[in-house]
Scaffold this motif. Structure first.
Motif, PDB file in Angstrom:
ATOM      1  N   CYS A 163      -5.039  25.926  -9.922  1.00 41.52           N
ATOM      2  CA  CYS A 163      -5.930  26.952  -9.382  1.00 41.52           C
ATOM      3  C   CYS A 163      -6.716  26.370  -8.216  1.00 41.52           C
ATOM      4  O   CYS A 163      -7.038  25.179  -8.219  1.00 41.52           O
ATOM      5  CB  CYS A 163      -6.888  27.416 -10.477  1.00 41.52           C
ATOM      6  SG  CYS A 163      -7.983  28.733  -9.955  1.00 41.52           S
ATOM      7  N   SER A 164      -7.049  27.218  -7.253  1.00 35.83           N
ATOM      8  CA  SER A 164      -7.841  26.723  -6.117  1.00 35.83           C
ATOM      9  C   SER A 164      -9.234  26.297  -6.586  1.00 35.83           C
ATOM     10  O   SER A 164      -9.940  25.592  -5.886  1.00 35.83           O
ATOM     11  CB  SER A 164      -7.957  27.794  -5.046  1.00 35.83           C
ATOM     12  OG  SER A 164      -8.725  28.862  -5.545  1.00 35.83           O
ATOM     13  N   ALA A 180      -6.471  31.301 -15.724  1.00 33.27           N
ATOM     14  CA  ALA A 180      -7.297  31.886 -14.667  1.00 33.27           C
ATOM     15  C   ALA A 180      -7.035  33.383 -14.590  1.00 33.27           C
ATOM     16  O   ALA A 180      -5.894  33.823 -14.535  1.00 33.27           O
ATOM     17  CB  ALA A 180      -6.979  31.240 -13.320  1.00 33.27           C
TER      18      ALA A 180
HETATM   19 MO   LIG Z   1      -6.555  30.562  -9.509  1.00 38.01          MO
END
Ligand SMILES: [Mo]
Ligand SMILES: Nc1nc2c(c(=O)[nH]1)N[C@H]1C(S)=C(S)[C@@H](COP(=O)(O)O)O[C@H]1N2
Length: 445
Positions: free
Chosen positions: A178-179, A130
């Motif tokens: 990761c969100s 990311a």
């Molecule tokens: Mo992220």
């Protein structure tokens, strides 16, 4: 061409061969008892999983083919690579975004093929990535790279990478997530729905060890980790977390951290949303108040309550096999398997339902669960050939239970609608629907 004989890699028979059945069919003919007490009758058919229509049936026919030999090149000898038959790859995230690294647009997120792994460790080459830097990343010469800790400390200090490697090291298994890892009805398979998490063995120095060298002043409340790039590389975190289990890592799965994962140095903040684990780490500022950074701003665009809650990741589990886009070849035995993790600590238990959530069975954990790490679970299952749905749920060592989608919807104060994609990191239970013909699809549809 050359007088030297070529180096050949071949498979030799073991010098002291043990009795092993030739095929899985033969194994099952013996009526072996499986973990969980399930016994297969003599001659029971072991069906196979097929991916996207391809036939991955095991060689039940038992053709004893002589395999062609491959020449071990200098490259293969010096730094190995996987078999050309192995095809798992990372994909752009979210699915459907542009595939070429040159045209990813602003976001460059790539999802890990988590449906195809064995065990708990994500191979470094397939770890999710990311960044907001498109496909660019800083290329840092480790000989020139330093880490500085400054701010409200008695002595600001700067270390080279060689200095850092002289400190007592720790190696720990930790997941990152990761969100963006939020499953919804649009996801076809587990890579699309849950591929923004990975688990590696990280090696480095505890941040607390380094901070103790600097001497913490009593006014210290937060710390800001800063990477060697202008975006996403800075977050404010509570000083208590720094003194607990944050790692300053130079090692990943036994070798140097990969460039896409922060070479030559990153922090790993166990159990916190992935964005906190700053890559290309060059400075840590100890501060007496919350500092507003690029990352924090992103979190605070929602309410401060929501933002605070996103530090620690909740318990989550997912069945990776059988899962979306695969097809069950027919009724019979399958081992259901998947991964579970929590920001709250180690996973304590996982349960699996094969009847749409009506009843639950305790799954087997395949290894001793580590704190803030993936753990693989499994459950033996005899599919009767009827349409159903399968799902898993987990509980962590502090007693937190993985929520249902209804509960997550209630938390976000959204009316529960089947298939609604929740904002933020969604850790709710994910069902896979199995049709009578064995096809597996997203159960949120
Ligand atoms: Mo992220
Ligand atoms: N310097 C830097 N650190 C960063 C990022 C970044 O873009 N730059 N991305 C963050 C985000 S959003 C996540 S989820 C994790 C992902 O780590 P990985 O790419 O090694 O999987 O790194 C975090 N650390």
């Amino acid at each position: 061409m050359t007088s030297k004989p070529p180096v050949r890699i071949g498979i030799r028979a073991p010098t002291n061969p043990i009795e092993i059945p030739k095929t899985r069919r033969e194994f099952f003919k013996t009526g072996a008892t499986l973990a969980g007490g399930l016994t297969l009758a003599s001659g029971a058919v072991l069906p196979a999983l097929a991916e996207g229509g391809h036939d991955h049936t095991m060689a039940a026919g038992g053709h004893e083919n002589e395999s062609p030999m491959i020449l071990g090149s200098a490259e293969l000898v010096q730094y190995g690579s996987r078999s050309p038959f192995e095809k798992s790859v990372r994909i752009p995230h979210p699915a459907g975004s542009t595939a070429s690294p040159d045209t990813f647009g602003k976001m460059f997120h790539i999802a890990s093929p988590i449906g195809e792994f064995h065990g708990t460790i994500t191979p470094s080459s397939l770890h999710y990535v990311a960044t907001t830097r498109q496909s660019y990343m800083p290329e840092i010469d480790p000989a020139k790279h330093t880490l500085t800790i400054h701010g409200v400390v008695d002595r600001p200090l700067t270390w080279t990478l060689a200095d850092l490697k002289r400190f007592p090291s720790v190696s720990r298994l930790h997941f990152l997530e990761c969100s963006g890892n939020r499953h919804g009805p649009q996801n076809k398979n587990v890579q699309e729905s849950h591929g923004m998490t990975s688990c590696a063995e990280w090696t480095g120095v505890l941040l607390s060890t380094l901070i103790k060298e600097c001497g913490l002043k009593t006014s210290a409340k937060w710390f800001v980790a800063e990477g060697a790039e202008e975006v996403k590389g800075a977050s404010s975190m509570p000083i208590a977390k720094a003194m607990d289990d944050v790692l300053v890592a130079y090692g990943m799965n036994g070798e140097a951290v990969r460039p896409q994962n922060g070479y030559p140095l990153r922090i790993v903040v166990p159990g916190f949303e992935g964005i906190f684990s700053t890559k290309y780490l060059r400075r840590i500022k100890i501060v007496d108040r919350y500092y507003m950074n690029y990352n924090d701003y992103g979190h605070l665009t929602e309410t401060p309550t929501d933002a605070a809650l996103r530090y620690q990741i909740g318990p989550k589990s997912i069945i990776t096999r059988p899962s979306g886009s695969q097809t069950l070849a027919g009724p019979g035995f399958y081992e259901i398997t998947g991964l579970a993790w929590s920001g709250g600590g180690a996973i304590k238990s996982v349960e699996v339902s094969t009847d749409g959530g009506a009843s639950w069975k305790r799954a087997e954990l395949k290894s001793a669960p580590q704190r803030m790490a993936h753990v693989r679970f499994s459950c033996p299952w005899n599919w009767d050939g009827k349409a159903t749905s399968i799902m898993s749920r987990c509980t962590d060592e502090v007693g937190q239970k993985q929520p249902t989608l209804e509960q997550v919807a209630k938390y976000w104060n959204k009316p529960y609608v089947k298939g609604y994609t929740m904002p933020g990191l969604n850790n709710s239970v994910m069902p896979w629907t199995i049709a009578q013909d064995g096809r597996i699809t997203n159960g949120l549809l």
